[in-house]
Design an enzyme around this catalytic site. Sequence first.
Site, PDB file in Angstrom:
ATOM      1  N   ASP A 190      81.509  -1.420  21.739  1.00 18.92           N
ATOM      2  CA  ASP A 190      80.765  -0.707  21.923  1.00 18.92           C
ATOM      3  C   ASP A 190      79.439  -1.035  23.590  1.00 18.92           C
ATOM      4  O   ASP A 190      78.951   0.087  23.317  1.00 18.92           O
ATOM      5  CB  ASP A 190      79.345  -2.301  21.029  1.00 18.92           C
ATOM      6  CG  ASP A 190      79.801  -2.052  19.345  1.00 18.92           C
ATOM      7  OD1 ASP A 190      80.812  -1.006  19.443  1.00 18.92           O
ATOM      8  OD2 ASP A 190      79.863  -2.579  18.510  1.00 18.92           O
ATOM      9  N   GLY A 191      79.563  -2.335  23.807  1.00 20.07           N
ATOM     10  CA  GLY A 191      78.685  -1.551  25.429  1.00 20.07           C
ATOM     11  C   GLY A 191      79.720  -0.783  26.015  1.00 20.07           C
ATOM     12  O   GLY A 191      78.720  -0.270  27.023  1.00 20.07           O
ATOM     13  N   ALA A 199      60.420 -13.551  18.274  1.00 18.96           N
ATOM     14  CA  ALA A 199      59.585 -15.072  18.390  1.00 18.96           C
ATOM     15  C   ALA A 199      58.173 -14.830  18.365  1.00 18.96           C
ATOM     16  O   ALA A 199      57.664 -14.913  19.338  1.00 18.96           O
ATOM     17  CB  ALA A 199      60.372 -15.919  19.556  1.00 18.96           C
ATOM     18  N   ARG A 224      51.396 -11.579  19.585  1.00 22.49           N
ATOM     19  CA  ARG A 224      51.388 -12.725  20.252  1.00 22.49           C
ATOM     20  C   ARG A 224      53.136 -12.809  19.983  1.00 22.49           C
ATOM     21  O   ARG A 224      53.255 -13.588  19.138  1.00 22.49           O
ATOM     22  CB  ARG A 224      50.866 -13.222  20.462  1.00 22.49           C
ATOM     23  CG  ARG A 224      49.054 -12.640  20.877  1.00 22.49           C
ATOM     24  CD  ARG A 224      48.180 -14.196  20.742  1.00 22.49           C
ATOM     25  NE  ARG A 224      47.237 -13.724  21.269  1.00 22.49           N
ATOM     26  CZ  ARG A 224      45.971 -12.854  20.584  1.00 22.49           C
ATOM     27  NH1 ARG A 224      46.183 -12.967  19.061  1.00 22.49           N
ATOM     28  NH2 ARG A 224      44.863 -12.994  20.609  1.00 22.49           N
ATOM     29  N   ASN A 262      70.818   1.788  20.332  1.00 22.29           N
ATOM     30  CA  ASN A 262      70.921   0.557  19.563  1.00 22.29           C
ATOM     31  C   ASN A 262      68.896   0.806  19.752  1.00 22.29           C
ATOM     32  O   ASN A 262      68.761   0.164  18.540  1.00 22.29           O
ATOM     33  CB  ASN A 262      71.298  -0.597  20.139  1.00 22.29           C
ATOM     34  CG  ASN A 262      72.557  -0.408  19.519  1.00 22.29           C
ATOM     35  OD1 ASN A 262      73.356  -0.014  18.601  1.00 22.29           O
ATOM     36  ND2 ASN A 262      73.723  -1.454  20.809  1.00 22.29           N
ATOM     37  N   GLU A 263      68.437   0.027  20.153  1.00 23.00           N
ATOM     38  CA  GLU A 263      66.912  -0.274  20.836  1.00 23.00           C
ATOM     39  C   GLU A 263      66.398  -0.145  22.143  1.00 23.00           C
ATOM     40  O   GLU A 263      67.265  -0.274  23.105  1.00 23.00           O
ATOM     41  CB  GLU A 263      67.088  -1.914  20.179  1.00 23.00           C
ATOM     42  CG  GLU A 263      67.628  -3.527  21.261  1.00 23.00           C
ATOM     43  CD  GLU A 263      68.973  -2.895  21.453  1.00 23.00           C
ATOM     44  OE1 GLU A 263      69.367  -2.484  22.138  1.00 23.00           O
ATOM     45  OE2 GLU A 263      69.316  -3.567  19.738  1.00 23.00           O
ATOM     46  N   ASP A 300      57.323 -13.670  21.928  1.00 20.77           N
ATOM     47  CA  ASP A 300      58.420 -13.296  23.092  1.00 20.77           C
ATOM     48  C   ASP A 300      58.239 -11.727  23.151  1.00 20.77           C
ATOM     49  O   ASP A 300      58.720 -11.236  24.352  1.00 20.77           O
ATOM     50  CB  ASP A 300      59.830 -13.617  22.355  1.00 20.77           C
ATOM     51  CG  ASP A 300      60.006 -15.576  23.080  1.00 20.77           C
ATOM     52  OD1 ASP A 300      58.596 -16.167  23.506  1.00 20.77           O
ATOM     53  OD2 ASP A 300      61.129 -15.513  22.573  1.00 20.77           O
TER      54      ASP A 300
HETATM   55  P1  NAD Z   1      77.049  -7.753  25.462  1.00 13.15           P
HETATM   56  O1  NAD Z   1      78.156  -8.202  26.158  1.00 13.15           O
HETATM   57  O2  NAD Z   1      76.150  -9.131  24.998  1.00 13.15           O
HETATM   58  O3  NAD Z   1      77.350  -7.034  23.887  1.00 13.15           O
HETATM   59  C1  NAD Z   1      76.409  -7.984  22.354  1.00 13.15           C
HETATM   60  C2  NAD Z   1      76.885  -7.695  21.070  1.00 13.15           C
HETATM   61  O4  NAD Z   1      76.687  -6.843  20.225  1.00 13.15           O
HETATM   62  C3  NAD Z   1      78.539  -6.879  21.062  1.00 13.15           C
HETATM   63  O5  NAD Z   1      79.082  -8.230  20.532  1.00 13.15           O
HETATM   64  C4  NAD Z   1      79.067  -5.442  21.139  1.00 13.15           C
HETATM   65  O6  NAD Z   1      79.731  -5.188  19.945  1.00 13.15           O
HETATM   66  C5  NAD Z   1      77.902  -6.118  19.772  1.00 13.15           C
HETATM   67  N1  NAD Z   1      77.205  -4.332  19.470  1.00 13.15           N
HETATM   68  C6  NAD Z   1      76.794  -3.637  19.899  1.00 13.15           C
HETATM   69  N2  NAD Z   1      76.054  -2.566  19.927  1.00 13.15           N
HETATM   70  C7  NAD Z   1      76.447  -3.174  17.841  1.00 13.15           C
HETATM   71  C8  NAD Z   1      76.005  -2.213  17.135  1.00 13.15           C
HETATM   72  N3  NAD Z   1      75.008  -0.411  16.922  1.00 13.15           N
HETATM   73  N4  NAD Z   1      76.168  -3.093  16.202  1.00 13.15           N
HETATM   74  C9  NAD Z   1      76.218  -4.247  15.396  1.00 13.15           C
HETATM   75  N5  NAD Z   1      77.039  -5.041  16.993  1.00 13.15           N
HETATM   76  C10 NAD Z   1      76.866  -4.174  18.279  1.00 13.15           C
HETATM   77  O7  NAD Z   1      76.455  -6.414  25.482  1.00 13.15           O
HETATM   78  P2  NAD Z   1      76.883  -5.117  25.929  1.00 13.15           P
HETATM   79  O8  NAD Z   1      77.675  -4.174  25.169  1.00 13.15           O
HETATM   80  O9  NAD Z   1      75.929  -4.541  26.320  1.00 13.15           O
HETATM   81  O10 NAD Z   1      75.534  -5.300  24.149  1.00 13.15           O
HETATM   82  C11 NAD Z   1      73.810  -3.810  24.097  1.00 13.15           C
HETATM   83  C12 NAD Z   1      73.256  -4.746  23.453  1.00 13.15           C
HETATM   84  O11 NAD Z   1      73.345  -6.002  23.086  1.00 13.15           O
HETATM   85  C13 NAD Z   1      72.550  -4.482  23.132  1.00 13.15           C
HETATM   86  O12 NAD Z   1      71.755  -2.423  22.858  1.00 13.15           O
HETATM   87  C14 NAD Z   1      71.527  -5.257  21.998  1.00 13.15           C
HETATM   88  O13 NAD Z   1      71.582  -4.622  20.450  1.00 13.15           O
HETATM   89  C15 NAD Z   1      72.501  -6.198  21.842  1.00 13.15           C
HETATM   90  N6  NAD Z   1      72.409  -7.699  21.892  1.00 13.15           N
HETATM   91  C16 NAD Z   1      71.875  -8.901  21.167  1.00 13.15           C
HETATM   92  C17 NAD Z   1      71.210  -9.589  20.991  1.00 13.15           C
HETATM   93  C18 NAD Z   1      71.488 -10.551  19.806  1.00 13.15           C
HETATM   94  O14 NAD Z   1      72.123 -10.333  18.985  1.00 13.15           O
HETATM   95  N7  NAD Z   1      70.746 -11.916  19.911  1.00 13.15           N
HETATM   96  C19 NAD Z   1      70.156 -10.158  21.601  1.00 13.15           C
HETATM   97  C20 NAD Z   1      70.917  -9.249  23.099  1.00 13.15           C
HETATM   98  C21 NAD Z   1      71.145  -8.334  23.618  1.00 13.15           C
END
Ligand code: NAD
Length: 268
Positions: free
Chosen positions: A45-46, A185, A148, A121-122, A150
């Site tokens: 996905d990344g 948070a 207030r 994504n976001e 994170d």
């Molecule tokens: P990464 O390598 O940390 O991967 C994050 C995980 O998110 C991977 O397993 C990927 O398959 C999954 N992912 C990405 N988009 C998805 C979607 N739309 N639905 C379900 N799973 C999805 O980072 P990356 O690959 O560069 O991806 C960046 C994404 O990581 C950000 O857009 C964010 O959504 C996600 N992220 C998740 C968390 C968390 O779950 N706590 C924290 C930070 C970022």
Amino acid sequence: MKYAILSKGDSKSNALMHKMKNYMNDFKMIEDTIAPEVVISVGGDGTLLQAFHTYSHRLDEVSFVGVHTGHLGFYADWLPHEVEKLIIALNNDPMQKIEYPLLEVIVNYETGRPTRYLALNEATVKTNNGATLVADLDIRHTLFERFRGDGLCISTPSGSTAYNKALGGALIHPSLDAMQITEIASINNRVFRTVGSPLVLPKHHTCHIKPVTSGPLQLTFDHVTSDHRNVTSIQCRVADEKIRFARFRPFPFWKRVHDSFIASSVDT
Ligand code: NAD
């Protein structure tokens, strides 16, 4: 057909990318990294997120396809052993195009020009040093709450299964033109109060996040992180643009949710 192909960069993804290039050359497909009609990501996905940001200025002309070399991805849903089938379909089958909503973010500063971003994504808003973010959240130009905590996460429907899900947000079907605001948070006690629930806003609603405390903010747009100084407001809305995925077989959103989050734990 003109195509571009992006690899995650590991040996498995690179080898698959080269195999696919040879196969696409046999089909007289033309590699064109400047003006492709189809963009194929090979990795996870990344990698698809990177492909989106590379070609986000050509969303009207481009359809995306994701091949995964690791575990099942949300955007990357073709397997390595299926790539011949995918390339034959790209050449012979009518291409169904599925459109998903995107998030538009405009960052306004005390001085200088606003900057506009798109996220698949976001977007997230935090301070850049781990300090509590204090920010007013306005919805439709009316103060909703003083936050207030994170930070705040504003996600698209297709991003609702990513970071948003980890924050307790709802999963939203990508056929809905909406964005979701989730708290990261939040501080809630007798003095400070936030709504505590994720908010789902329709396309015609805009929200503004206005930092109250000074100091640089850390903003993320999908996998991209950057620090921003002197921010006065961050405006979020559902973008007018959409991302288009090329589809040659049905893989419904709820089946993807099931296969990613339910099936493996039940089956093993
Ligand atoms: P990464 O390598 O940390 O991967 C994050 C995980 O998110 C991977 O397993 C990927 O398959 C999954 N992912 C990405 N988009 C998805 C979607 N739309 N639905 C379900 N799973 C999805 O980072 P990356 O690959 O560069 O991806 C960046 C994404 O990581 C950000 O857009 C964010 O959504 C996600 N992220 C998740 C968390 C968390 O779950 N706590 C924290 C930070 C970022």
